[in-house]
Design a protein around this motif. Structure first.
Motif, PDB file in Angstrom:
ATOM      1  N   LEU A 182      -0.395  50.526 -19.741  1.00  0.00           N
ATOM      2  CA  LEU A 182      -1.435  49.782 -20.454  1.00  0.00           C
ATOM      3  C   LEU A 182      -1.154  49.832 -21.958  1.00  0.00           C
ATOM      4  O   LEU A 182      -1.376  48.869 -22.679  1.00  0.00           O
ATOM      5  N   GLY A 183      -0.651  50.978 -22.406  1.00  0.00           N
ATOM      6  CA  GLY A 183      -0.416  51.160 -23.840  1.00  0.00           C
ATOM      7  C   GLY A 183       0.871  50.548 -24.359  1.00  0.00           C
ATOM      8  O   GLY A 183       0.959  50.186 -25.533  1.00  0.00           O
ATOM      9  N   HIS A 184       1.893  50.423 -23.481  1.00  0.00           N
ATOM     10  CA  HIS A 184       3.213  50.024 -23.998  1.00  0.00           C
ATOM     11  C   HIS A 184       3.857  48.840 -23.287  1.00  0.00           C
ATOM     12  O   HIS A 184       4.887  48.343 -23.747  1.00  0.00           O
ATOM     13  N   ALA A 185       3.296  48.406 -22.151  1.00  0.00           N
ATOM     14  CA  ALA A 185       3.856  47.230 -21.479  1.00  0.00           C
ATOM     15  C   ALA A 185       2.844  46.087 -21.538  1.00  0.00           C
ATOM     16  O   ALA A 185       3.114  45.019 -22.062  1.00  0.00           O
ATOM     17  N   GLU A 186       1.629  46.358 -21.039  1.00  0.00           N
ATOM     18  CA  GLU A 186       0.598  45.314 -21.108  1.00  0.00           C
ATOM     19  C   GLU A 186       0.015  45.218 -22.514  1.00  0.00           C
ATOM     20  O   GLU A 186      -0.436  44.146 -22.929  1.00  0.00           O
ATOM     21  N   GLY A 187      -0.014  46.341 -23.209  1.00  0.00           N
ATOM     22  CA  GLY A 187      -0.449  46.314 -24.611  1.00  0.00           C
ATOM     23  C   GLY A 187      -1.941  46.167 -24.809  1.00  0.00           C
ATOM     24  O   GLY A 187      -2.398  45.946 -25.924  1.00  0.00           O
ATOM     25  N   ASN A 188      -2.731  46.300 -23.736  1.00  0.00           N
ATOM     26  CA  ASN A 188      -4.191  46.180 -23.921  1.00  0.00           C
ATOM     27  C   ASN A 188      -4.869  47.525 -24.179  1.00  0.00           C
ATOM     28  O   ASN A 188      -6.085  47.599 -24.280  1.00  0.00           O
ATOM     29  N   HIS A 189      -4.086  48.579 -24.236  1.00  0.00           N
ATOM     30  CA  HIS A 189      -4.582  49.881 -24.701  1.00  0.00           C
ATOM     31  C   HIS A 189      -3.737  50.303 -25.902  1.00  0.00           C
ATOM     32  O   HIS A 189      -2.622  49.807 -26.084  1.00  0.00           O
ATOM     33  N   ALA A 190      -4.270  51.240 -26.685  1.00  0.00           N
ATOM     34  CA  ALA A 190      -3.503  51.758 -27.822  1.00  0.00           C
ATOM     35  C   ALA A 190      -2.216  52.401 -27.302  1.00  0.00           C
ATOM     36  O   ALA A 190      -2.248  53.023 -26.237  1.00  0.00           O
ATOM     37  N   PRO A 191      -1.095  52.245 -27.992  1.00  0.00           N
ATOM     38  CA  PRO A 191      -0.960  51.645 -29.327  1.00  0.00           C
ATOM     39  C   PRO A 191      -0.726  50.123 -29.322  1.00  0.00           C
ATOM     40  O   PRO A 191      -0.417  49.557 -30.368  1.00  0.00           O
ATOM     41  N   GLY A 192      -0.875  49.485 -28.164  1.00  0.00           N
ATOM     42  CA  GLY A 192      -0.790  48.022 -28.139  1.00  0.00           C
ATOM     43  C   GLY A 192       0.621  47.465 -28.148  1.00  0.00           C
ATOM     44  O   GLY A 192       0.842  46.339 -28.572  1.00  0.00           O
ATOM     45  N   VAL A 193       1.574  48.251 -27.638  1.00  0.00           N
ATOM     46  CA  VAL A 193       2.969  47.797 -27.588  1.00  0.00           C
ATOM     47  C   VAL A 193       3.163  46.978 -26.308  1.00  0.00           C
ATOM     48  O   VAL A 193       2.572  47.291 -25.273  1.00  0.00           O
ATOM     49  N   LYS A 194       3.971  45.919 -26.382  1.00  0.00           N
ATOM     50  CA  LYS A 194       4.264  45.125 -25.184  1.00  0.00           C
ATOM     51  C   LYS A 194       5.758  45.092 -24.969  1.00  0.00           C
ATOM     52  O   LYS A 194       6.441  44.167 -25.411  1.00  0.00           O
ATOM     53  N   HIS A 195       6.266  46.128 -24.333  1.00  0.00           N
ATOM     54  CA  HIS A 195       7.699  46.179 -24.101  1.00  0.00           C
ATOM     55  C   HIS A 195       7.952  47.076 -22.892  1.00  0.00           C
ATOM     56  O   HIS A 195       7.768  48.303 -22.965  1.00  0.00           O
ATOM     57  N   PHE A 196       8.322  46.448 -21.793  1.00  0.00           N
ATOM     58  CA  PHE A 196       8.422  47.154 -20.527  1.00  0.00           C
ATOM     59  C   PHE A 196       9.367  48.367 -20.602  1.00  0.00           C
ATOM     60  O   PHE A 196       9.047  49.448 -20.112  1.00  0.00           O
ATOM     61  N   GLY A 197      10.516  48.183 -21.222  1.00  0.00           N
ATOM     62  CA  GLY A 197      11.487  49.284 -21.305  1.00  0.00           C
ATOM     63  C   GLY A 197      10.910  50.468 -22.073  1.00  0.00           C
ATOM     64  O   GLY A 197      11.154  51.638 -21.725  1.00  0.00           O
ATOM     65  N   THR A 198      10.122  50.168 -23.097  1.00  0.00           N
ATOM     66  CA  THR A 198       9.485  51.254 -23.852  1.00  0.00           C
ATOM     67  C   THR A 198       8.526  52.019 -22.950  1.00  0.00           C
ATOM     68  O   THR A 198       8.489  53.257 -22.968  1.00  0.00           O
ATOM     69  N   ALA A 199       7.772  51.293 -22.145  1.00  0.00           N
ATOM     70  CA  ALA A 199       6.812  51.948 -21.247  1.00  0.00           C
ATOM     71  C   ALA A 199       7.531  52.908 -20.302  1.00  0.00           C
ATOM     72  O   ALA A 199       7.042  54.009 -20.019  1.00  0.00           O
ATOM     73  N   ILE A 200       8.695  52.508 -19.832  1.00  0.00           N
ATOM     74  CA  ILE A 200       9.458  53.369 -18.915  1.00  0.00           C
ATOM     75  C   ILE A 200       9.904  54.656 -19.625  1.00  0.00           C
ATOM     76  O   ILE A 200       9.819  55.752 -19.076  1.00  0.00           O
ATOM     77  N   GLN A 201      10.351  54.507 -20.859  1.00  0.00           N
ATOM     78  CA  GLN A 201      10.767  55.699 -21.605  1.00  0.00           C
ATOM     79  C   GLN A 201       9.565  56.585 -21.932  1.00  0.00           C
ATOM     80  O   GLN A 201       9.654  57.812 -21.891  1.00  0.00           O
ATOM     81  N   VAL A 202       8.454  55.943 -22.245  1.00  0.00           N
ATOM     82  CA  VAL A 202       7.219  56.695 -22.518  1.00  0.00           C
ATOM     83  C   VAL A 202       6.836  57.530 -21.299  1.00  0.00           C
ATOM     84  O   VAL A 202       6.486  58.708 -21.411  1.00  0.00           O
ATOM     85  N   CYS A 203       6.918  56.928 -20.115  1.00  0.00           N
ATOM     86  CA  CYS A 203       6.620  57.661 -18.865  1.00  0.00           C
ATOM     87  C   CYS A 203       7.433  58.933 -18.795  1.00  0.00           C
ATOM     88  O   CYS A 203       6.919  60.008 -18.460  1.00  0.00           O
ATOM     89  N   HIS A 204       8.716  58.784 -19.077  1.00  0.00           N
ATOM     90  CA  HIS A 204       9.590  59.953 -18.976  1.00  0.00           C
ATOM     91  C   HIS A 204       9.163  61.031 -19.961  1.00  0.00           C
ATOM     92  O   HIS A 204       9.099  62.213 -19.615  1.00  0.00           O
ATOM     93  N   HIS A 205       8.844  60.645 -21.161  1.00  0.00           N
ATOM     94  CA  HIS A 205       8.439  61.645 -22.154  1.00  0.00           C
ATOM     95  C   HIS A 205       7.105  62.299 -21.790  1.00  0.00           C
ATOM     96  O   HIS A 205       6.904  63.489 -22.033  1.00  0.00           O
TER      97      HIS A 205
END
Ligand code: FCB
Length: 451
Positions: A182-205
């Motif tokens: 929600l925060g990094h792929a769909e971007g409707n939650h903070a921080p509002g990023v819309k980038h699928f690959g980023t969301a995957i890396q965020v998951c790992h972290h």
């Protein structure tokens, strides 16, 4: 199954005597007081300030003013008859910039809060991260950056060193799927990023920070019970077509197995990794072992099942969530399915044997109205609660080691991108006056617990 009339007859004695009964809240959704006690800015403060992000243009700046009204709120929880209270700690109250020595005022606040719980026989269940990252860390890349893992582990250690003599139950993260997607792929939650690959890396972290925090928590709190809370969903096919049936497995790969597999020592699911291709996360040696560090329980937040269809070209998974016609839905549009809860819990137990399981959130939102007598009659929320308790009991009967249930939520509160338009509370909050009134669902829960 699970008709309302039968479910309303349920008794607490239908559950094991040592079953934990609780209710849940989270810091940003209820505390308010964003400029007090030296608290730093969080990503939700920043996000809410951007026009168009929050449905009613609101923010958590005041919310339920719980920062000042917590004694009253703990009294409410006590009046329900619960014996556990799940809350979260706002990282920016502890470290305004996400690094450095902990702020005494922040630790003092949570210490008073926890002492208040103990005085009322409420077992404290603390979540370390329920989405309010210090904005200063976001400015350096946030969860997309590996350094944030170290920052989280440091923060966790400082909190547990101070509160670990009185809090034994620790949840590292709440719903990492939501933080990531929600925060990094769909971007409707903070921080509002819309980038699928980023969301995957965020998951790992997020998962890595969980695994690395577990031994730090144990060291600071001997006898600690440590776990993580996942949002999990039973997934159904939109039709009996083979393509839709295949879509179920792909969707499940990222929704559920992406978290359950690495936490249980299996690494990331190979089928999902293959679908992700170059979007697969960067994993360093030792990461997967850290993520699989044994925990004491698994927290599950259950709200609704999902139905998916094959959707060629629709993202790396080529699936699409569809809305089945003719099913019961809450005011949010979430499908009501107590059966889904049984299916989910038995599946997790069958496939993973995670040890003790706690339902750390479950609840529903409806359009509440204050009656002429000042009371809030919410039969739909009451039925949702009763029917899901019946489902919990059925899961127990089928051998799921379910050890507790936490209703979401004690209070109506700031529902993220939906602002104050969605009420999930067992207690109605009049935001103009901050008056709290127990709804009929809350009265029912209290009768159930006291019987
Ligand atoms: C969950 C969140 C919680 C609340 C409920 C309705 O996903 O953990 O904060 O918003 O949904």
């Amino acid at each position: 199954m699970f008709d309302a009339a039968t479910a309303r007859q349920l008794r607490r004695t239908d559950f094991p005597p040592d079953f934990r009964w609780g209710c849940s809240t989270s810091s940003y959704q209820i505390e308010g007081a964003i400029d007090e006690g030296g608290r730093g800015e969080s990503i939700w403060d920043r996000f809410c300030a951007q026009p168009g992000r929050i449905r009613d243009g609101s923010s958590g700046a005041v919310a339920c003013d719980h920062y000042h009204r917590w004694p009253e709120d703990l009294n409410l929880a006590q009046s329900l008859g619960v014996n556990a209270y799940r809350f979260s700690i706002a990282w920016p109250r502890i470290q305004p910039t996400g690094r450095g020595p902990a702020l005494q005022a922040g630790l003092d606040f949570y210490e008073r809060l926890v002492d208040g719980m103990l005085e009322r026989d409420l077992q404290p269940w603390a979540t370390l991260y329920h989405w309010d990252l210090p904005q200063a860390l976001q400015d350096q890349g946030g969860w997309a950056r590996r350094e944030t893992v170290d920052a989280f582990v440091d923060y966790a250690g400082q909190v547990v060193r101070r509160l670990g003599d009185r809090v034994r139950h620790w949840i590292t993260h709440n719903e990492p799927w939501c933080t990531a997607f929600l925060g990094h792929a769909e971007g409707n939650h903070a921080p509002g990023v819309k980038h699928f690959g980023t969301a995957i890396q965020v998951c790992h972290h997020l998962l890595l920070s969980h695994g690395r925090a577990v031994p730090v928590i144990r060291e600071a709190c001997p006898g600690a019970q440590v776990g993580i809370t996942l949002s999990l969903h039973p997934i159904h096919a939109a039709s009996a077509a083979p393509a839709d049936l295949a879509a179920v497995r792909r969707h499940d790969g990222l929704r559920n197995r992406w978290f359950l597999d690495p936490l249980h020592g299996r690494g990331y699911p190979a089928d999902t990794l293959a679908l992700l291709g170059h979007l697969a996360p960067a994993v360093e040696p030792g990461d997967l072992a850290a993520i699989a560090t044994p925990t004491d329980f698994l927290g599950i937040n259950y709200y609704f099942p999902e139905e998916v269809a094959d959707a060629p070209g629709h993202g790396p998974l080529a699936t699409r969530v569809v809305e089945r016609e003719g099913v019961e839905r809450t005011a949010f549009g979430w499908e009501v399915s107590p059966d889904g809860m049984v299916a989910l819990l038995t599946r997790v137990q069958r496939d993973y044997q995670p040890g003790p399981i706690y339902l750390t959130e479950n609840g529903s939102t409806w359009d509440d109205h204050v009656g002429p007598d000042g009371q809030i009659d919410d039969p739909q929320r009451l039925d949702y609660l009763a029917r899901h308790l019946a489902a919990a009991r059925e899961a127990l009967r089928q051998g799921v080691p379910l050890r507790g249930y936490f209703a979401w939520s004690l209070l109506d509160n700031f529902e993220w991108a939906e602002g104050y338009t969605r009420r999930f509370g067992l207690t109605y909050v009049d935001y103009a006056t901050q008056r709290r009134t127990l709804k009929s669902s809350g009265h029912w829960y209290a009768r159930f617990l006291r019987a």
